[in-house]
Every structure is written in structure tokens, then in C-alpha cells.
Motif scaffolding. Structure first.
Motif, PDB file in Angstrom:
ATOM      1  N   ASN A   8       3.657  -2.205 -19.639  1.00 49.14           N
ATOM      2  CA  ASN A   8       2.839  -1.219 -18.924  1.00 49.14           C
ATOM      3  C   ASN A   8       3.361  -1.118 -17.483  1.00 49.14           C
ATOM      4  N   THR A  63      -5.158 -10.516 -12.034  1.00 48.05           N
ATOM      5  CA  THR A  63      -5.150  -9.499 -13.074  1.00 48.05           C
ATOM      6  C   THR A  63      -4.091  -9.899 -14.091  1.00 48.05           C
ATOM      7  N   ALA A  82      -0.608  -2.659  -9.616  1.00 48.50           N
ATOM      8  CA  ALA A  82      -1.021  -3.982  -9.123  1.00 48.50           C
ATOM      9  C   ALA A  82      -0.199  -4.389  -7.899  1.00 48.50           C
ATOM     10  N   GLY A 136       0.963   0.087 -14.806  1.00 47.60           N
ATOM     11  CA  GLY A 136      -0.003  -0.934 -14.417  1.00 47.60           C
ATOM     12  C   GLY A 136       0.600  -1.980 -13.493  1.00 47.60           C
ATOM     13  N   VAL A 137       1.822  -2.392 -13.775  1.00 48.14           N
ATOM     14  CA  VAL A 137       2.496  -3.373 -12.923  1.00 48.14           C
ATOM     15  C   VAL A 137       2.723  -2.789 -11.534  1.00 48.14           C
ATOM     16  N   TRP A 142       3.199 -11.059 -21.218  1.00 49.25           N
ATOM     17  CA  TRP A 142       2.081 -10.757 -20.331  1.00 49.25           C
ATOM     18  C   TRP A 142       2.447 -11.254 -18.947  1.00 49.25           C
ATOM     19  N   ILE A 200      -9.358  -6.166 -14.382  1.00 51.64           N
ATOM     20  CA  ILE A 200      -8.392  -5.370 -15.143  1.00 51.64           C
ATOM     21  C   ILE A 200      -8.903  -3.930 -15.183  1.00 51.64           C
ATOM     22  N   TYR A 215     -10.591   0.002 -10.171  1.00 49.68           N
ATOM     23  CA  TYR A 215     -10.169  -1.242  -9.529  1.00 49.68           C
ATOM     24  C   TYR A 215     -11.151  -1.657  -8.432  1.00 49.68           C
ATOM     25  N   ILE A 272      -1.468  -8.088 -17.070  1.00 49.68           N
ATOM     26  CA  ILE A 272      -0.921  -6.805 -17.499  1.00 49.68           C
ATOM     27  C   ILE A 272       0.165  -7.060 -18.520  1.00 49.68           C
ATOM     28  N   ARG A 311      -7.885  -0.092 -16.602  1.00 53.55           N
ATOM     29  CA  ARG A 311      -6.986   0.613 -17.522  1.00 53.55           C
ATOM     30  C   ARG A 311      -7.306   2.103 -17.493  1.00 53.55           C
TER      31      ARG A 311
END
Length: 146
Positions: A113, A107, A120, A116-117, A140, A73, A90, A109, A75
């Protein structure tokens, strides 16, 4: 980005920095300092700074329960996104996960977010599960590196 440095949080100051990033990115699951200390005992945590400015943090959950699946993960605080910091976090996390025996990489997320998605998915992760924790209203997402 040459001033970007990474620290494993071992004292209250760096543990609080890790907690700050986590709590900003995941406001639905606010952690106490004791929560972070407990996580630091079972996971590999890092904090990223640009000079003296906090920019992000990472968590690597090693494989457990006789699996070879590790969780990575990364951030990054919103003001520091799209500058390559997430990529650095990462890659470091992925390397650490593999050092710890991770063959499959996942991961998690918070679905709200969106940055973040997108990050990924751009890095080859595909969604495997969507779920709500007790009391949560925002799902999540678990994603696995394809």
C-alpha cells in the motif's frame, strides 16, 4: 467535504462496510463478518461516508499490556484518495487514541500500500519494523509517530 460523516459500526450493514474497506485495502488478510465483530469489541472502529457513499474506515487499538502505545490505522478506498478523507480519519483516530491513553502512536501498513506508506511518512511516522505474518508473502510495516 461537508457531507463527510463518520459512524461507529454497530449493525451488520456498517460492520460489512468497514469489512469491505479493510478487505479491499488488505487483500492478503481478508476478514469475515465475525472477525470484524470481534475487532469491534476490542478496538474503536469507524466508517466514513461522503453522503451515502462509503469512502473509508479506521481502527484505533487502545494501549494494552501496561504500555502507552496506541495504534491508529486510517484506510481510504482508492477512488477516494487525495481528497482529504484520510486526513480526517487520521486526525479523528489520533484524537481517540489519546483519549484512550495513547502517548506513543503507531500504525501498521501492508508494504504494497504505497499510498498508505507515503501518507504515514508525510505525517511524521518512521519505520520501526518490517515483518511477514505466517503464510504471507507481502511484508507489513510498523511505523511510529516521531
Amino acid at each position: 467535504m461537508s457531507d463527510l460523516r463518520f459512524e461507529q459500526p454497530v449493525d451488520d450493514a456498517t460492520l460489512k462496510d468497514w469489512r469491505h474497506v479493510h478487505n479491499v485495502i488488505i487483500p492478503t488478510h481478508v476478514l469475515s463478518l465475525d472477525d470484524v465483530r470481534e475487532r469491534a469489541g476490542r478496538n474503536h472502529l469507524e466508517v466514513a461516508y461522503l453522503g451515502d457513499v462509503l469512502v473509508g474506515c479506521s481502527t484505533v487499538r487502545p494501549p494494552e499490556d501496561d504500555t502507552t502505545t496506541a495504534t491508529v490505522i486510517a484506510r481510504v478506498l482508492p477512488a477516494h484518495r487525495r481528497q482529504g478523507f484520510g486526513e480526517k480519519l487520521y486526525v479523528r483516530g489520533l484524537d481517540r487514541a489519546r483519549e484512550l491513553g495513547g502517548e506513543a502512536i503507531e500504525t501498521v501498513i501492508l508494504s504494497s500500500n504505497e499510498d498508505g506508506v507515503r501518507f504515514a511518512r508525510r505525517h511524521g511516522f518512521v519505520e520501526t519494523e518490517r515483518y511477514l505474518l505466517p503464510g504471507d508473502t507481502i511484508p507489513w510495516i510498523t511505523l511510529r509517530l516521531a
